[in-house]
Design a protein around this motif. Structure first.
Motif, PDB file in Angstrom:
ATOM      1  N   LEU A  95      43.591  45.986  25.204  1.00 22.84           N
ATOM      2  CA  LEU A  95      42.998  45.867  26.790  1.00 22.84           C
ATOM      3  C   LEU A  95      42.131  47.135  27.091  1.00 22.84           C
ATOM      4  N   SER A  96      40.978  46.760  27.724  1.00 23.08           N
ATOM      5  CA  SER A  96      39.953  47.611  28.151  1.00 23.08           C
ATOM      6  C   SER A  96      39.943  47.217  29.649  1.00 23.08           C
ATOM      7  N   TRP A  97      39.026  47.972  30.475  1.00 18.42           N
ATOM      8  CA  TRP A  97      38.785  47.824  32.016  1.00 18.42           C
ATOM      9  C   TRP A  97      37.926  46.672  31.942  1.00 18.42           C
ATOM     10  N   ASP A  98      37.236  46.170  30.665  1.00 19.67           N
ATOM     11  CA  ASP A  98      36.267  45.054  30.754  1.00 19.67           C
ATOM     12  C   ASP A  98      37.156  43.704  30.618  1.00 19.67           C
ATOM     13  N   GLY A  99      38.501  43.847  30.435  1.00 19.42           N
ATOM     14  CA  GLY A  99      39.431  42.691  30.677  1.00 19.42           C
ATOM     15  C   GLY A  99      40.012  42.299  32.002  1.00 19.42           C
ATOM     16  N   ILE A 100      39.393  43.457  32.938  1.00 21.05           N
ATOM     17  CA  ILE A 100      40.218  43.346  34.365  1.00 21.05           C
ATOM     18  C   ILE A 100      38.854  42.804  35.187  1.00 21.05           C
ATOM     19  N   ASP A 101      38.859  41.614  35.834  1.00 19.68           N
ATOM     20  CA  ASP A 101      38.114  41.194  36.839  1.00 19.68           C
ATOM     21  C   ASP A 101      38.506  41.540  38.158  1.00 19.68           C
ATOM     22  N   PHE A 102      38.167  42.615  38.900  1.00 22.24           N
ATOM     23  CA  PHE A 102      38.603  43.006  40.313  1.00 22.24           C
ATOM     24  C   PHE A 102      38.053  42.026  41.359  1.00 22.24           C
ATOM     25  N   ASP A 103      36.887  41.445  41.326  1.00 23.49           N
ATOM     26  CA  ASP A 103      36.221  40.678  42.111  1.00 23.49           C
ATOM     27  C   ASP A 103      37.312  39.312  42.377  1.00 23.49           C
ATOM     28  N   ARG A 104      37.629  38.821  41.062  1.00 18.84           N
ATOM     29  CA  ARG A 104      38.202  37.448  40.859  1.00 18.84           C
ATOM     30  C   ARG A 104      39.662  37.604  40.749  1.00 18.84           C
ATOM     31  N   LYS A 105      40.127  38.848  40.805  1.00 19.78           N
ATOM     32  CA  LYS A 105      41.628  39.315  40.775  1.00 19.78           C
ATOM     33  C   LYS A 105      42.194  38.437  39.621  1.00 19.78           C
ATOM     34  N   ASN A 106      41.967  38.754  38.304  1.00 19.75           N
ATOM     35  CA  ASN A 106      42.147  38.062  37.233  1.00 19.75           C
ATOM     36  C   ASN A 106      42.196  39.243  36.013  1.00 19.75           C
ATOM     37  N   ILE A 107      42.848  38.783  34.906  1.00 19.89           N
ATOM     38  CA  ILE A 107      43.149  39.672  33.701  1.00 19.89           C
ATOM     39  C   ILE A 107      43.028  38.722  32.485  1.00 19.89           C
ATOM     40  N   THR A 108      42.150  39.202  31.411  1.00 18.68           N
ATOM     41  CA  THR A 108      41.974  38.497  30.227  1.00 18.68           C
ATOM     42  C   THR A 108      42.725  39.097  29.106  1.00 18.68           C
ATOM     43  N   LEU A 109      43.870  38.555  28.754  1.00 18.88           N
ATOM     44  CA  LEU A 109      44.843  38.998  27.647  1.00 18.88           C
ATOM     45  C   LEU A 109      44.219  38.393  26.361  1.00 18.88           C
ATOM     46  N   TYR A 110      44.296  39.374  25.194  1.00 20.33           N
ATOM     47  CA  TYR A 110      44.086  38.903  24.023  1.00 20.33           C
ATOM     48  C   TYR A 110      45.365  38.935  23.094  1.00 20.33           C
ATOM     49  N   GLY A 111      45.512  37.522  22.560  1.00 22.82           N
ATOM     50  CA  GLY A 111      46.764  37.471  22.083  1.00 22.82           C
ATOM     51  C   GLY A 111      46.733  37.014  20.603  1.00 22.82           C
ATOM     52  N   LYS A 112      47.638  36.134  19.913  1.00 24.93           N
ATOM     53  CA  LYS A 112      47.648  35.943  18.671  1.00 24.93           C
ATOM     54  C   LYS A 112      46.476  35.357  18.021  1.00 24.93           C
ATOM     55  N   GLY A 113      46.094  35.632  16.801  1.00 27.42           N
ATOM     56  CA  GLY A 113      44.741  35.213  16.128  1.00 27.42           C
ATOM     57  C   GLY A 113      43.457  35.264  16.956  1.00 27.42           C
ATOM     58  N   GLY A 114      43.576  36.361  17.922  1.00 23.03           N
ATOM     59  CA  GLY A 114      42.292  36.532  18.613  1.00 23.03           C
ATOM     60  C   GLY A 114      42.156  35.724  19.765  1.00 23.03           C
ATOM     61  N   LYS A 115      43.074  34.936  19.950  1.00 20.33           N
ATOM     62  CA  LYS A 115      42.609  33.967  21.294  1.00 20.33           C
ATOM     63  C   LYS A 115      43.274  34.704  22.416  1.00 20.33           C
ATOM     64  N   SER A 116      42.297  34.148  23.351  1.00 21.82           N
ATOM     65  CA  SER A 116      42.493  34.950  24.659  1.00 21.82           C
ATOM     66  C   SER A 116      42.755  33.926  25.871  1.00 21.82           C
ATOM     67  N   ARG A 117      43.266  34.412  26.878  1.00 26.22           N
ATOM     68  CA  ARG A 117      43.629  33.668  28.122  1.00 26.22           C
ATOM     69  C   ARG A 117      43.338  34.410  29.433  1.00 26.22           C
ATOM     70  N   THR A 118      42.779  33.869  30.230  1.00 23.10           N
ATOM     71  CA  THR A 118      42.637  34.775  31.751  1.00 23.10           C
ATOM     72  C   THR A 118      43.467  34.042  32.490  1.00 23.10           C
ATOM     73  N   ILE A 119      44.342  34.902  33.135  1.00 27.78           N
ATOM     74  CA  ILE A 119      45.568  34.727  34.189  1.00 27.78           C
ATOM     75  C   ILE A 119      45.164  35.281  35.677  1.00 27.78           C
ATOM     76  N   PRO A 120      45.405  34.871  36.671  1.00 30.04           N
ATOM     77  CA  PRO A 120      45.490  35.723  37.886  1.00 30.04           C
ATOM     78  C   PRO A 120      46.283  36.930  38.058  1.00 30.04           C
ATOM     79  N   LEU A 121      45.927  37.784  38.785  1.00 29.96           N
ATOM     80  CA  LEU A 121      46.751  39.145  39.135  1.00 29.96           C
ATOM     81  C   LEU A 121      47.386  38.758  40.256  1.00 29.96           C
TER      82      LEU A 121
END
Length: 335
Positions: free
Chosen positions: A208-234
Motif C-alpha cells: 500500500l502506497s498513497w497511490d492506492g488512496i483516492d481522496f476525491d472518491r474516498k476509496n482505497i485499492t487493496l492488493y491481495g492474493k495473486g496480485g489481485k486488487s479490489r477497490t472499496i469505499p472508505l
C-alpha cells in the motif's frame, strides 16, 4: 480443435485457442503470420494426440520430485512466505513416497499419503485441505506445461472440512483492545483493519502506497492474493485516518510497520486487553461479521472482502448467515 483468430489487443497477432490435456481452455497470442499460427495450432493438437496414445512423453517427464519442486518455486513466482510454508508439505511427501520421478507418482500414492496425514499424523481437517490445494496446484502446473500428461490429484476429492465457529471481536473486546493501544500508529492501523477488512499485508508498505488512496472518491485499492486488487469505499473513520496521515502528518507511506514485528506487537495488545484466541486475521473477520450482523447482502460482503466467490464468504460466515435467515423468517411469521 485448436482455433486461430485475429488478436485485436496490443501488437498485431493471432490468438490460438485450444484445450489442454485436462480439457481446460487455453489461449496464446503469437506475433507471426496467420499461416504460421495455424501450423502452431495443428502442432498443439498433434502433440496432445501423440502423448495420449503413448507415442511421445511430455517434456522433462523424467524429472525427479525434488527437482520439480525447485523448478516450480523458481518459475511460479511464489511469495517467499508461501514457499516456506509449502516446502514443509513437499518434505512430508518426499518422506512418504521417496524422491521418485514426477511421472511415476500415482493416484494411489497420493491417496495413501493423504490418508496417512489425517489418520496417522492426526493433522487437522483444515490443514489437510491446505495440503490438498497445494499439491493440486503443483501437479496441475506440470500438466499445464506438458511435463506430465495427467495429475495424480485428478481423482482425489477435496477433504470435507467441518465449518468452525467464526472468531470475531465483540464490541466490548474492541473497546478493551483500543484502551490498551497507546501507540497512535498501531491504533490507526488496527482501526483500518477493522474498517476495511484488509488482509494482514494489504495495508503494509509492501502493498500500500498513497497511490492506492483516492481522496476525491474516498476509496482505497487493496492488493491481495495473486496480485489481485479490489477497490472499496472508505468510511468516515478510515478516511479521517488516511487524510490525517497523508496531509497533516505528511507521512511518506500510509503505514511503515514491519509485518513480523507488527504481528508480535498486536499479539501483546491482545494479552494486555485480556482477549484470547485472537490474531490479526480476527480483525478482518470482525469486519465481515459486523456486516453480516448488519444484514448486508452476502454478495456485497464477498466483494468487499475480496473473496474469489460468494461460496467462500458463505463458508466463512455460515453461522451468522443462518442466524440472519432465521431472524428474517421469524419477522414474517404469517398467521
Amino acid at each position: 480443435m485448436a482455433k486461430v483468430i485475429k488478436n485485436y489487443k496490443g501488437r498485431p497477432g493471432w490468438m490460438i485457442t485450444y484445450y489442454d490435456l485436462r480439457g481446460i481452455r487455453k489461449r496464446k497470442v503469437v506475433h507471426c503470420s496467420k499461416q504460421e499460427a495455424e501450423m502452431l495450432a495443428n502442432e498443439i493438437e498433434s502433440k496432445k494426440t501423440r502423448i495420449k496414445l503413448g507415442f511421445e512423453t511430455s517434456i522433462n517427464s523424467d524429472q525427479i520430485l525434488s527437482e520439480a519442486v525447485k523448478y516450480y518455486f523458481r518459475h511460479k513466482h511464489i511469495h517467499p512466505k508461501t514457499i516456506k510454508r509449502e516446502s514443509q508439505i513437499f518434505t512430508n511427501l518426499f518422506k512418504f513416497i521417496g524422491n521418485i520421478k514426477l511421472h511415476k507418482i500415482t493416484y494411489a500414492m497420493i491417496d495413501e499419503y493423504m490418508r496417512k496425514r489425517f489418520e496417522v499424523d492426526k493433522i487437522a481437517e483444515a490443514t489437510l485441505g491446505i495440503e490438498y490445494r497445494t499439491l493440486r496446484a503443483f501437479f496441475n502446473y506440470f500438466v499445464d506445461h506438458n511435463f506430465i500428461s495427467e495429475s495424480p490429484m485428478k481423482k482425489i476429492k477435496h477433504p470435507k472440512v467441518k465449518s468452525k465457529k467464526i472468531r470475531f471481536l465483540t464490541e466490548d473486546e474492541i473497546s478493551r483492545l483500543m484502551e490498551v493501544v497507546k501507540d497512535e500508529n498501531y491504533r490507526d492501523l488496527i482501526l483500518m483493519y477493522l474498517n476495511t477488512g484488509a488482509r494482514r499485508e494489504e495495508l503494509l508498505k509492501e502493498r500500500l502506497s498513497w497511490d492506492g488512496i483516492d481522496f476525491d472518491r474516498k476509496n482505497i485499492t487493496l492488493y491481495g492474493k495473486g496480485g489481485k486488487s479490489r477497490t472499496i469505499p472508505l468510511n468516515e473513520t478510515a478516511y479521517e485516518i488516511m487524510y490525517r496521515r497523508r496531509y497533516i502528518e505528511q507521512r511518506i507511506i500510509p503505514f511503515e510497520q514491519n509485518y513480523e514485528y507488527m504481528f508480535k506487537k498486536i499479539a501483546k495488545y491482545y494479552i494486555a486487553a485480556g482477549i484470547k484466541n485472537a490474531n490479526i486475521h480476527v480483525l478482518r473477520k470482525t469486519f465481515g461479521s459486523t456486516l453480516c450482523q448488519k444484514k448486508l447482502d452476502i454478495y456485497t460482503i464477498s466483494k468487499l472482502l475480496g473473496h474469489s466467490s460468494v461460496r467462500v464468504t458463505e463458508a466463512h460466515y455460515a453461522d451468522l448467515l443462518d442466524k440472519n435467515l432465521r431472524q428474517g423468517v421469524e419477522l414474517l411469521d404469517i398467521k
